[in-house]
Design an enzyme around this catalytic site. Sequence first.
Site, PDB file in Angstrom:
ATOM      1  N   SER A   1       0.831  -1.189   0.000  1.00 56.49           N
ATOM      2  CA  SER A   1       0.000   0.000   0.000  1.00 56.49           C
ATOM      3  C   SER A   1       0.877   1.254   0.000  1.00 56.49           C
ATOM      4  O   SER A   1       1.738   1.407  -0.854  1.00 56.49           O
ATOM      5  CB  SER A   1      -0.969  -0.047   1.185  1.00 56.49           C
ATOM      6  OG  SER A   1      -2.028   0.852   1.017  1.00 56.49           O
TER       7      SER A   1
ATOM      8  N   ASP B   1      -5.631  -3.632  -2.491  1.00 52.46           N
ATOM      9  CA  ASP B   1      -4.631  -3.348  -1.452  1.00 52.46           C
ATOM     10  C   ASP B   1      -3.977  -4.611  -0.882  1.00 52.46           C
ATOM     11  O   ASP B   1      -4.654  -5.531  -0.430  1.00 52.46           O
ATOM     12  CB  ASP B   1      -5.339  -2.592  -0.322  1.00 52.46           C
ATOM     13  CG  ASP B   1      -4.391  -1.875   0.604  1.00 52.46           C
ATOM     14  OD1 ASP B   1      -3.230  -2.287   0.717  1.00 52.46           O
ATOM     15  OD2 ASP B   1      -4.830  -0.901   1.238  1.00 52.46           O
TER      16      ASP B   1
END
Length: 313
Positions: free
Chosen positions: A41, A155
């Site tokens: 991320s 993610d």
Amino acid sequence: MSDVKIGVALGSGAAKGWAHIGVLRGLARIGILPTHVAGCSIGAFVGAAYAAGKLNELEQWVRGFSSWDVMGLLDITWRRGGLVSGEKVFQAASDAMGISDITELEKPFIAVATDLYSGQEVWLDKGSLSDIVRASCSIPGLMEPKRIGQRWLVDGAVVNPVPVSACRSLGADLVIAVDLHGDGRHGSSEPVRMTEVAHVPEEEEPQKESGFMDLLASGKELVNDLADRFTSTTIQQPNMLAVMHQSMEILEQRHKRARLMGDPPEALILPRVGDINTMEFQRAGEAIAAGEEAVLRVRHLIEAELDRFVRQN
């Protein structure tokens, strides 16, 4: 120590992630220059800049953010899959760093993403750098999934919030991990009975939830509104975005504990960034300072691990 391959595993955390810049600065101050980088991320975002030798450019870019700038990079979309497209911010970052393909990086780098349909952890180490980072940063529900090849990716925090294992796969001898949610905000993992929950005094009439359309039309207040709704600790009726974000973050923390116990890093750095909300990307200066300070707190532990490795090898 020059022959020791030192890896950094940079964890997820949205706006808290600018602390990774401070961590890397802090490590350099004590003479530690990681040679291998894994990111998840926002950790992939910062890690890519570091692996490209462009940390200075990234820091200069993010230190200049205002809430207006952040809002301008949040390209609201009506397409399915997320509130934000994400293409604008990652293209801007790519332009700022002047790097387009992962082969142009100076250090081995890997980003972690999640296959939306199979649930598999996906390690991205080939192709367009902006696409790779974009996929790793695609917070479910907030940002559209990114298609790479035949996979729809979201993610990496869903499966591996602090990618120690990915960092080791690059060949790192020692791994220094950075956990942006390690300041105890989510408390104990022990269950609690409802009868044990402390009484919460009644407050004034709670604020009414804004409608979804009102949120999109809130102009300059969008960034702060999203941040407050995502991360507010006030006991009040949560809205859709708050429920989605908080639920994912709780699941992420539980999963992270298990992953770190199974494959612990040699050193763990915990920047104190719990008061920086999810979308407060304009608070880069505070986050960077917190990252540097966190390194100094555990400097003796990092140096002890390095000394131990050298003695054993």
